[in-house]
Scaffold this motif. Structure first.
Motif, mmCIF file in Angstrom:
data_model
loop_
_atom_site.group_PDB
_atom_site.id
_atom_site.type_symbol
_atom_site.label_atom_id
_atom_site.label_comp_id
_atom_site.label_asym_id
_atom_site.label_seq_id
_atom_site.Cartn_x
_atom_site.Cartn_y
_atom_site.Cartn_z
ATOM 1 N N ILE A 124 -3.626 0.377 6.305
ATOM 2 C CA ILE A 124 -2.656 1.281 6.932
ATOM 3 C C ILE A 124 -1.314 1.163 6.219
ATOM 4 N N LEU A 125 -0.852 -0.073 6.079
ATOM 5 C CA LEU A 125 0.454 -0.312 5.451
ATOM 6 C C LEU A 125 0.434 0.032 3.970
ATOM 7 N N THR B 112 -1.525 2.174 2.324
ATOM 8 C CA THR B 112 -1.596 3.620 2.080
ATOM 9 C C THR B 112 -0.187 4.208 2.145
ATOM 10 N N HIS B 113 0.577 3.751 3.117
ATOM 11 C CA HIS B 113 1.976 4.187 3.239
ATOM 12 C C HIS B 113 2.771 3.811 1.983
ATOM 13 N N ARG B 114 2.583 2.587 1.506
ATOM 14 C CA ARG B 114 3.296 2.135 0.299
ATOM 15 C C ARG B 114 2.911 2.960 -0.923
ATOM 16 N N LYS C 86 1.814 5.985 -1.088
ATOM 17 C CA LYS C 86 2.401 7.331 -0.980
ATOM 18 C C LYS C 86 3.909 7.300 -1.212
ATOM 19 N N LYS C 87 4.574 6.262 -0.694
ATOM 20 C CA LYS C 87 6.024 6.132 -0.916
ATOM 21 C C LYS C 87 6.348 6.068 -2.408
ATOM 22 N N LEU D 203 -8.573 6.417 5.736
ATOM 23 C CA LEU D 203 -7.411 6.137 4.879
ATOM 24 C C LEU D 203 -7.791 6.206 3.407
#
Length: 155
Positions: A50-51, A53-55, A57-58, A96
């Protein structure tokens, strides 16, 4: 990069294969009081995904974004991993990874060199972050195999 993206895409299948046929007792077995069960490992892998995937994309969307680490033991100890639904977590992991595949298959060489910065660990390219995601699953697959062996020896 093609092989890396391919292995990233197979992460869910590899996790499913390593637990195939295991009893609930085997999935919940802890090799030591301070070690994780296979169930807990799978919840952790999903939380980490979860974390991450966010990174990922960032890094692709923002200019040298700040990336935040997390305390995996605090999450495991304080979020009731034993109470969480393993099947739900595995499906979330699958979604994800699947959601990133379209982005990854269209990744340019320039995008692969984009950088994110951890305050506690420094600068990482997108490629390095993706390699870490692949290695994270590999490492936990090996950990699951060790827990399976400890369980076999305990019964």
């Amino acid at each position: 990069m093609k092989e890396l993206i391919e292995e990233y895409g197979h992460g869910y299948t590899m996790l499913r294969q390593v637990i195939e046929g295991l009893s609930e007792e085997a999935l919940r077995f802890k090799p030591a009081p301070d070690k994780w069960s296979i169930h807990q490992i799978l919840i952790h892998v999903t939380d980490s995904e979860i974390l991450s995937t966010h990174r990922l994309k960032k890094v692709l969307a923002e200019e040298e974004p700040l990336l935040i680490s997390f305390d995996q033991n605090a999450w495991a100890n304080n979020l009731g991993y034993d109470l969480l639904d393993r099947e739900q977590a595995l499906l979330l992991f699958q979604m994800l990874r699947s959601s990133m595949q379209t982005i990854l298959v269209h990744l340019t060489s320039e995008q692969s060199e984009r950088v994110g910065v951890y305050a506690d660990a420094g600068r990482f390219t997108f490629t390095q972050l993706l390699e870490y995601r692949v290695n994270h699953v590999r490492d936990h697959l090996a950990q699951i195999e060790r827990v399976k062996e400890a369980y076999r020896l305990s019964v």
